[in-house]
Design a protein around this motif. Structure first.
Motif, short mmCIF file in Angstrom:
data_model
loop_
_atom_site.label_atom_id
_atom_site.label_comp_id
_atom_site.label_asym_id
_atom_site.label_seq_id
_atom_site.Cartn_x
_atom_site.Cartn_y
_atom_site.Cartn_z
N GLU A 1 4.81 -4.13 1.78
CA GLU A 1 5.41 -3.15 0.90
C GLU A 1 4.76 -3.17 -0.48
O GLU A 1 5.23 -2.49 -1.40
CB GLU A 1 6.91 -3.37 0.79
N VAL A 2 3.69 -3.95 -0.61
CA VAL A 2 2.92 -4.00 -1.85
C VAL A 2 1.46 -3.73 -1.49
O VAL A 2 0.95 -4.30 -0.51
CB VAL A 2 3.06 -5.36 -2.56
N PHE A 3 0.82 -2.87 -2.27
CA PHE A 3 -0.51 -2.40 -1.88
C PHE A 3 -1.57 -3.49 -1.87
O PHE A 3 -2.34 -3.60 -0.90
CB PHE A 3 -0.97 -1.27 -2.81
N SER A 4 -1.66 -4.30 -2.90
CA SER A 4 -2.78 -5.24 -3.02
C SER A 4 -2.91 -6.19 -1.83
O SER A 4 -4.00 -6.32 -1.25
CB SER A 4 -2.68 -6.03 -4.33
N PRO A 5 -1.84 -6.89 -1.41
CA PRO A 5 -1.99 -7.74 -0.22
C PRO A 5 -2.26 -6.92 1.05
O PRO A 5 -2.97 -7.38 1.95
CB PRO A 5 -0.66 -8.49 -0.14
N PHE A 6 -1.69 -5.72 1.12
CA PHE A 6 -1.98 -4.84 2.26
C PHE A 6 -3.48 -4.56 2.33
O PHE A 6 -4.10 -4.67 3.40
CB PHE A 6 -1.21 -3.53 2.12
N TRP A 7 -4.07 -4.22 1.20
CA TRP A 7 -5.49 -3.84 1.20
C TRP A 7 -6.40 -5.04 1.43
O TRP A 7 -7.42 -4.93 2.10
CB TRP A 7 -5.83 -3.12 -0.10
N ARG A 8 -6.00 -6.20 0.91
CA ARG A 8 -6.79 -7.41 1.18
C ARG A 8 -6.83 -7.68 2.68
O ARG A 8 -7.88 -8.01 3.24
CB ARG A 8 -6.21 -8.61 0.43
N ARG A 9 -5.68 -7.55 3.33
CA ARG A 9 -5.64 -7.78 4.77
C ARG A 9 -6.41 -6.69 5.51
O ARG A 9 -7.14 -6.99 6.48
CB ARG A 9 -4.18 -7.81 5.24
N ALA A 10 -6.30 -5.46 5.08
CA ALA A 10 -7.01 -4.36 5.73
C ALA A 10 -8.52 -4.56 5.65
O ALA A 10 -9.25 -4.32 6.62
CB ALA A 10 -6.62 -3.04 5.08
#
Length: 477
Positions: free
Chosen positions: A146-155
């Motif tokens: 639900e937070v962009f930065s960790p989402f994008w790091r994982r992506a």
């Protein structure tokens, strides 16, 4: 061999189109189909701007298909009834489609799959409009980011370098083609589309040209210039993505090639791809929280005392007559071009939900009708972000000041002068706040506040206090 029906909805292109490519690979006749089903869309029937875009995009797609020896069968009405009729008419043995993530479209595709199974037709749903499927990007506990930065790091750890599949050289055609019909896609009022048409060229070819032009030049300055609305420093690919005329995987692939080893170009490309990541994030949110177009993700905001409905104040905001130049410039750009610079979208949205204290759904609905890049996931997630009630949202108490935002991102007033020409002769020091200009300065610029340009529609200090008081009312929730 029995023909393969390819439902082109959501993917109006030939390049990097897995559903189409797999159909062509079978060697069977391929029948591309587009179905306009307004009833299935419910509350999210295409808005006026996007209807115009779709009309032009289908013309472009038909031309591309004809160059490959194929055609586009266009029908309007109930999707299931039309597909049933086409399967019977053509003797199709398979049906391919591109996966949709919007709740109403996903439900419709489930029904299509069930229908095909009943009729003994092979039905396949292919990915194609995201870099990663929603099920792929999960946190360490298997939950939803639900937070962009960790989402994008994982992506970034998951995105691979698979080369997109090019458009097929030729598309096997059936011996006879099903009848195709003209679709009712004229925007209302009709004259609204005229300035939009002068600004945009819909279609797959235009999408690839726009991408190439961006990567050849502006991408190197993207990191530093992307927030300046008077400069053409962004890709303006959003409507092509929203209409499926280019795939995110094609954009990713070409941008990675363009990065090179030059520092500025590399940084610019990385920041550009990060914006592609925000699109992914929004779609993943919609997939996992399908209620976000209607209800806040943060439940405490369900009790927030936003105003609802419409009145003269909302009309003034829509028409760019608020008396705050950067707001008015943005809203007029939207009406004239069907698009608005992203930085300005944040400013006008903050003004509506915080200064005016109007419900974010009011803005969401207006953007849905007027944006050529209207996208259910992006629209909902972005409005909730500004309103402070969504994922990774800006804190509600962060209220953009339209004057200082204008001074920061349009310091010389070039953007304002383009879209609010009645202010063009104001000196730079007053272009963002004409209500603070001396009478003599206004007179020399040919401006009479309240007549040639509106007086401010609200007192910002009082509006801010009202917004913060409204926030306090949710603290006990």
């Amino acid at each position: 061999m029995k023909p393969v029906l390819v439902l082109m909805n959501g993917a109006l292109r030939l390049d990097d189109h897995p559903a189409l490519a797999k159909a062509c690979a079978t060697g069977a006749p391929v029948i591309p189909v587009f179905i306009l089903d307004d009833a299935a869309a419910g509350d999210w029937k295409l808005g006026g701007a996007k209807r115009w875009w779709l009309r032009e995009s289908l013309i472009a797609l038909s031309s591309e298909l004809e160059s490959k020896g194929s055609a586009l069968v266009r029908r309007s009405g109930n999707t299931l009834d039309i597909l049933m009729a086409l399967i019977e008419e053509t003797g199709a043995g398979a049906l391919h489609m591109t996966r949709a993530y919007e709740p109403h479209l996903a439900k419709l595709q489930d029904a299509v799959y069930d229908l095909a199974e009943e009729l003994g037709v092979t039905c396949r749903r292919f990915a194609g409009n995201l870099l990663l499927e929603p099920e792929q990007v999960r946190n360490k506990t298997g939950g939803v980011y639900e937070v962009f930065s960790p989402f994008w790091r994982r992506a970034l750890e998951l995105i691979d370098g698979t080369t997109p599949t090019p458009a097929p050289e030729d598309i096997p055609a059936p011996e006879t083609w099903p009848e195709s019909y003209t679709l009712d896609l004229d925007p209302k009022p009709a004259h609204w589309a005229e300035p939009i048409a002068a600004f945009w060229t819909p279609g797959e070819a235009a999408a690839h040209e726009r991408l190439a032009d961006f990567l050849d030049g502006p991408v190197a300055e993207y990191k530093d210039m992307r927030d300046i609305p008077s400069v053409d420093a962004t890709s303006r690919l959003s409507p092509y993505l929203a209409n499926g005329e280019i795939s995110p995987r094609r954009i990713w692939h070409e941008a990675m090639i363009a990065r090179g080893e030059e520092s500025a170009r590399e940084k610019g490309a990385d920041w550009f791809l990060r914006e592609l990541g925000w699109r992914e994030f929004s779609t993943h949110l919609l997939f996992n929280f399908p209620h976000i177009p209607e209800r806040p993700l943060k439940s405490k905001f369900a009790a927030f005392p936003w105003r609802e409905g419409y009145d003269d104040a909302v009309t003034a905001w829509q028409k760019g007559q608020t008396g705050f130049p950067i707001i008015d410039a943005g809203m007029r750009q939207l009406w004239q071009t069907g698009w608005m610079h992203n930085r300005v979208r944040m400013i006008v949205a903050s003004f509506l939900v915080k200064d005016m204290l109007w419900h974010w759904r009011t803005g969401e609905d207006w953007f849905w009708d007027t944006l050529v890049d209207a996208d259910l996931a992006n629209n909902a997630a972005s409005w909730q972000w500004v309103a402070g009630c969504g994922a990774d949202a800006a804190p509600y108490f962060r209220i953009f000041n339209p004057v200082t935002q204008g001074e920061k991102f349009d310091p010389k007033g070039a953007y304002i002068r383009e879209y609010v020409p009645e202010l063009k002769d104001l000196p730079d020091e007053y272009i963002h706040a004409p209500f603070e200009a001396p009478v003599g300065v206004l007179k020399m610029a040919g401006i009479t506040l309240g007549k040639t340009y509106p007086k401010p529609m609200l007192d910002r200090k009082a509006a801010r206090e009202r917004a913060l008081a409204a926030l306090e009312s949710t603290k006990g929730e």
